[in-house]
Design a protein around this motif. Structure first.
Motif, PDB file in Angstrom:
ATOM      1  N   LYS A 102      -4.742   6.804  -3.566  1.00 17.31           N
ATOM      2  CA  LYS A 102      -4.479   6.963  -2.136  1.00 17.31           C
ATOM      3  C   LYS A 102      -3.146   7.657  -1.876  1.00 17.31           C
ATOM      4  N   GLY A 103      -2.274   7.726  -2.896  1.00 15.76           N
ATOM      5  CA  GLY A 103      -1.049   8.516  -2.769  1.00 15.76           C
ATOM      6  C   GLY A 103      -1.383   9.995  -2.610  1.00 15.76           C
ATOM      7  N   ALA A 104      -2.440  10.440  -3.287  1.00 11.96           N
ATOM      8  CA  ALA A 104      -2.881  11.839  -3.180  1.00 11.96           C
ATOM      9  C   ALA A 104      -3.477  12.091  -1.799  1.00 11.96           C
ATOM     10  N   ALA A 105      -4.192  11.098  -1.293  1.00 13.32           N
ATOM     11  CA  ALA A 105      -4.761  11.214   0.049  1.00 13.32           C
ATOM     12  C   ALA A 105      -3.629  11.293   1.067  1.00 13.32           C
ATOM     13  N   TYR A 106      -2.657  10.398   0.927  1.00 15.99           N
ATOM     14  CA  TYR A 106      -1.520  10.370   1.857  1.00 15.99           C
ATOM     15  C   TYR A 106      -0.759  11.693   1.828  1.00 15.99           C
ATOM     16  N   ALA A 107      -0.679  12.303   0.632  1.00 13.63           N
ATOM     17  CA  ALA A 107       0.073  13.546   0.461  1.00 13.63           C
ATOM     18  C   ALA A 107      -0.689  14.782   0.960  1.00 13.63           C
ATOM     19  N   ARG A 118       9.139   6.793  -1.398  1.00 10.98           N
ATOM     20  CA  ARG A 118       7.865   6.065  -1.349  1.00 10.98           C
ATOM     21  C   ARG A 118       7.753   5.443   0.029  1.00 10.98           C
ATOM     22  N   PRO A 119       6.698   5.762   0.766  1.00 13.91           N
ATOM     23  CA  PRO A 119       6.584   5.220   2.128  1.00 13.91           C
ATOM     24  C   PRO A 119       6.487   3.685   2.129  1.00 13.91           C
ATOM     25  N   GLY A 120       6.852   3.091   3.244  1.00 14.93           N
ATOM     26  CA  GLY A 120       6.788   1.629   3.318  1.00 14.93           C
ATOM     27  C   GLY A 120       7.121   1.107   4.710  1.00 14.93           C
ATOM     28  N   ASN A 152       0.815  -1.221   0.000  1.00 12.29           N
ATOM     29  CA  ASN A 152       0.000   0.000   0.000  1.00 12.29           C
ATOM     30  C   ASN A 152       0.851   1.275   0.000  1.00 12.29           C
ATOM     31  N   CYS A 153       2.172   1.131   0.153  1.00 16.88           N
ATOM     32  CA  CYS A 153       3.081   2.287   0.318  1.00 16.88           C
ATOM     33  C   CYS A 153       2.709   3.091   1.565  1.00 16.88           C
ATOM     34  N   TRP A 154       2.519   2.391   2.662  1.00 15.98           N
ATOM     35  CA  TRP A 154       2.200   3.033   3.943  1.00 15.98           C
ATOM     36  C   TRP A 154       3.376   2.857   4.899  1.00 15.98           C
ATOM     37  N   ASP A 179       3.858  10.987  -9.520  1.00 15.51           N
ATOM     38  CA  ASP A 179       4.165  10.065  -8.420  1.00 15.51           C
ATOM     39  C   ASP A 179       5.481  10.472  -7.768  1.00 15.51           C
ATOM     40  N   ILE A 180       5.635  10.091  -6.525  1.00 12.84           N
ATOM     41  CA  ILE A 180       6.852  10.412  -5.793  1.00 12.84           C
ATOM     42  C   ILE A 180       7.958   9.403  -6.075  1.00 12.84           C
ATOM     43  N   CYS A 181       7.579   8.309  -6.698  1.00 12.57           N
ATOM     44  CA  CYS A 181       8.529   7.216  -6.929  1.00 12.57           C
ATOM     45  C   CYS A 181       8.881   7.148  -8.413  1.00 12.57           C
TER      46      CYS A 181
END
Ligand code: ADP
Length: 574
Positions: free
Chosen positions: A218-223, A158-160, A97-99, A301-303
């Motif tokens: 969800k990357g946009a949500a996380y950001a 990228r978070p993880g 999920n990149c969380w 994307d950040i990645c």
């Protein structure tokens, strides 16, 4: 090392706890036992919230949801061997999920390594496939820097998921307190921006679009990109489509949301802007027949490694979504542009939305018993508090529920995610409830579970009751996995044979009273079979904030989703 008796001493357990505190870790989820109990106790003494769960897997799901919801990692604390292995499922899910997530595992004593020690397992090695960083500090003095690195790695780029191994002998070993240097709390990730030329290219491609579409992931949500994305949608009048957890970044009831015409929007768009969403199975890989063969993708994307996956993008915006959206807005501000509201594309999308909504409404209005999915979700939707968290899992329950249940706030939906994991629901709900309790007391968590999905971590109901969390569990019960049988068919089937032969693999025990699980631990339970009973139980449970509750909602065992243009998974998922 050898300690000088006159100096103040500190145990490895306390160093771990202090290092976590210094890195601003607020929550630890876990199951204690040898050798990590002391770490949990030391953390609690420092004011870190420790939530004892019933299985490490659910604890790990909870910790990972904290990372997604707050942008700082939650910690999952586990014992060696089997406890650690239970957590791997949660690590894999977070990483997919990149969380951000930190797992801290106790491990066997170093001087018994390779001898067959109690719960011995190559833990650091085992984590490599499940994480972006995995290490064991070489001494107690090194614990703070390894923990800082794990926290930093979990949120930078990228978070993880990240893993830190703490051998049993470290936990009790005493060290001179003055020898321990704690690293400063790691700063939030530096914000990266896209190249100016890429921004110009993206804007020029968009300006020339005949049938544009924004996809919000969800990357946009996380950001935390909700404000800039909303401006982009409104200033350019662009149709947008949220992915499952991208829901709520811009509210579902926004006039530009075309979720109800999802397949149509994907299939005929000529320019698609991807904001923090990967072209994986959830988005059908970006390929025909679900998309035009010559559709132009603008990928943000950040990645860097993500850019170009499965398609050749027309423009790539490498950077933080929020920063990139602001760059796009600035570029558009130079020569304002709006996609025409009277276009044929908007007309097509609106017509398709209308007809799709009519089909769902018709299904929902049927008053045959047992209820169908649509009837159930329409009633739930009517009662949902606007600001609630929605957690959801289960195949049909999650997929159909997503089309009916409206999300108004960013980062308020948690579900099976990229990995399609079942069993995440209760852990996610527990994390969301803790965040809700800290941020806005009174906020509720509605956890919509299929009956099969509920079973994976059902004992966490005890955890929910122990901490008296503001969670309402809705078990949408069709007596099986995907589908089940009614009681009579079930009895008929078992008359002459034992269940291991006669019961279809998808079947679960019909009419199971899951609400009794909640009652067993002091919460409120309801068993409902009709729309009236459903409405009453929802009303009651929403009015009573004193206890968690579970509503067991019986539905048509053979019920299914409405007809789809494309087959699920191979070509469609909505
Ligand atoms: P969804 O399941 O909603 O389609 P994915 O998990 O597939 O979303 O994609 C999320 C993407 O967002 C990942 O590729 C990840 O690298 C990216 N991402 C995460 N954080 C940020 C950020 N701050 N800025 C830009 N992209 C991000």
């Amino acid at each position: 090392g050898l300690s000088n008796r006159s100096e103040e001493q500190v145990s490895g357990a306390k160093v771990v706890a202090q290092a976590l505190k210094t890195q601003d870790v607020k929550y630890i989820f876990g199951v204690v036992g040898i050798p990590v109990t002391e770490i949990a106790m030391a953390a609690q003494e420092l004011g870190i919230k420790y939530i004892g769960m019933r299985n490490e897997q659910a604890a790990c799901y909870a910790a990972s949801a904290i990372g997604y919801l707050t942008g700082r990692p939650g910690v999952c604390l586990v014992v060696s061997g089997p406890g650690f292995i239970h957590a791997l499922g949660g690590m894999a899910n977070a990483n997919m999920n990149c969380w951000p997530l930190i797992v801290i595992g106790g491990s066997s004593e170093r001087n018994q390594e390779t001898m067959g020690a109690f719960q011995e397992f190559p833990q650091v090695e085992a984590c490599r496939l499940y994480s972006k960083f995995s290490a064991r500090p070489s001494s107690i003095e090194c614990i703070p820097s390894v923990i800082e690195k794990a926290v930093r790695s979990s949120i930078y780029g990228r978070p993880g998921a990240c893993y830190v191994d703490i051998p049993a002998d470290f936990v009790t070993l005493q060290e001179n307190a003055s020898a321990i240097k704690y690293k400063e709390c790691c700063m939030p990730p530096p914000v990266s921006m896209a190249e100016t030329s890429a921004v110009c290219k993206a804007v020029s491609v968009l300006r020339n679009a005949k049938q544009p579409l924004l996809i919000i992931g969800k990357g946009a949500a996380y950001a935390h990109a909700e404000e800039s994305i909303r401006k982009l949608v409104e200033q350019c009048n662009l149709p947008f489509l949220p992915t499952p957890m991208g829901k709520g970044v811009v509210p579902d009831n926004h006039p530009n949301c075309v979720a109800a015409a999802r397949s149509r929007a994907l299939q005929f768009a000529d320019v698609i802007v991807l904001l923090g969403a990967r072209l994986n199975w959830i988005l059908h890989f970006g390929l025909p027949p679900r998309y035009q063969p010559d559709v132009k993708f603008i990928q943000a994307d950040i990645c860097a490694e993500e850019l170009g996956n499965n398609v050749s993008p027309a423009a790539t915006l490498l950077g933080d979504i929020n920063a990139v959206c602001k760059q796009l807005l600035e570029q558009f501000a130079k020569t304002p542009w709006q996609y025409p509201a009277e276009s044929k594309w908007w007309k097509t999308l609106r017509e398709k939305m209308k007809s799709n909504e009519a089909v769902s409404k018709e299904l929902a209005s049927r008053n045959s018993l047992p209820m169908n999915y649509y009837t159930v979700f329409y009633h739930i939707q009517e009662h949902l508090p606007r600001d609630c968290f929605i957690v959801s899992e289960g195949a049909n329950t999650m997929d159909i529920g997503r089309t009916v249940l409206q999300q108004c706030l960013p980062r308020h939906r948690l579900d099976a995610g990229t990995f399609g994991t079942m069993g995440v629901g209760l852990g996610f709900a527990i994390a969301a409830a803790l965040v809700a309790r800290d941020r806005s007391p009174g906020q509720r968590v509605i956890c919509v579970e299929g009956d099969s999905a509920f079973g994976f971590s059902g004992m966490e109901v005890e955890t929910i009751c122990r901490y008296n969390l503001p969670i309402i569990l809705l078990v949408v019960n069709n007596n099986g996995i995907y589908q089940g049988f009614d009681v009579d068919t079930w009895k008929e089937m078992l008359k002459y044979q034992d269940a291991s032969i006669a019961s279809p693999p998808m079947c679960l025990l019909p009419n199971s009273h899951y609400e009794q699980v909640m009652i067993a631990f002091g919460g409120k339970g309801y068993f409902v079979q009709t729309p009236e009973e459903l409405q009453n139980s929802l009303r009651q449970t929403l009015a009573d904030t004193s206890k968690p509750s579970l509503i067991n909602i019986m539905i048509e065992p053979q019920g299914t989703r409405k007809a789809q243009d494309f087959h699920w998974l191979t070509r469609s998922n909505m």
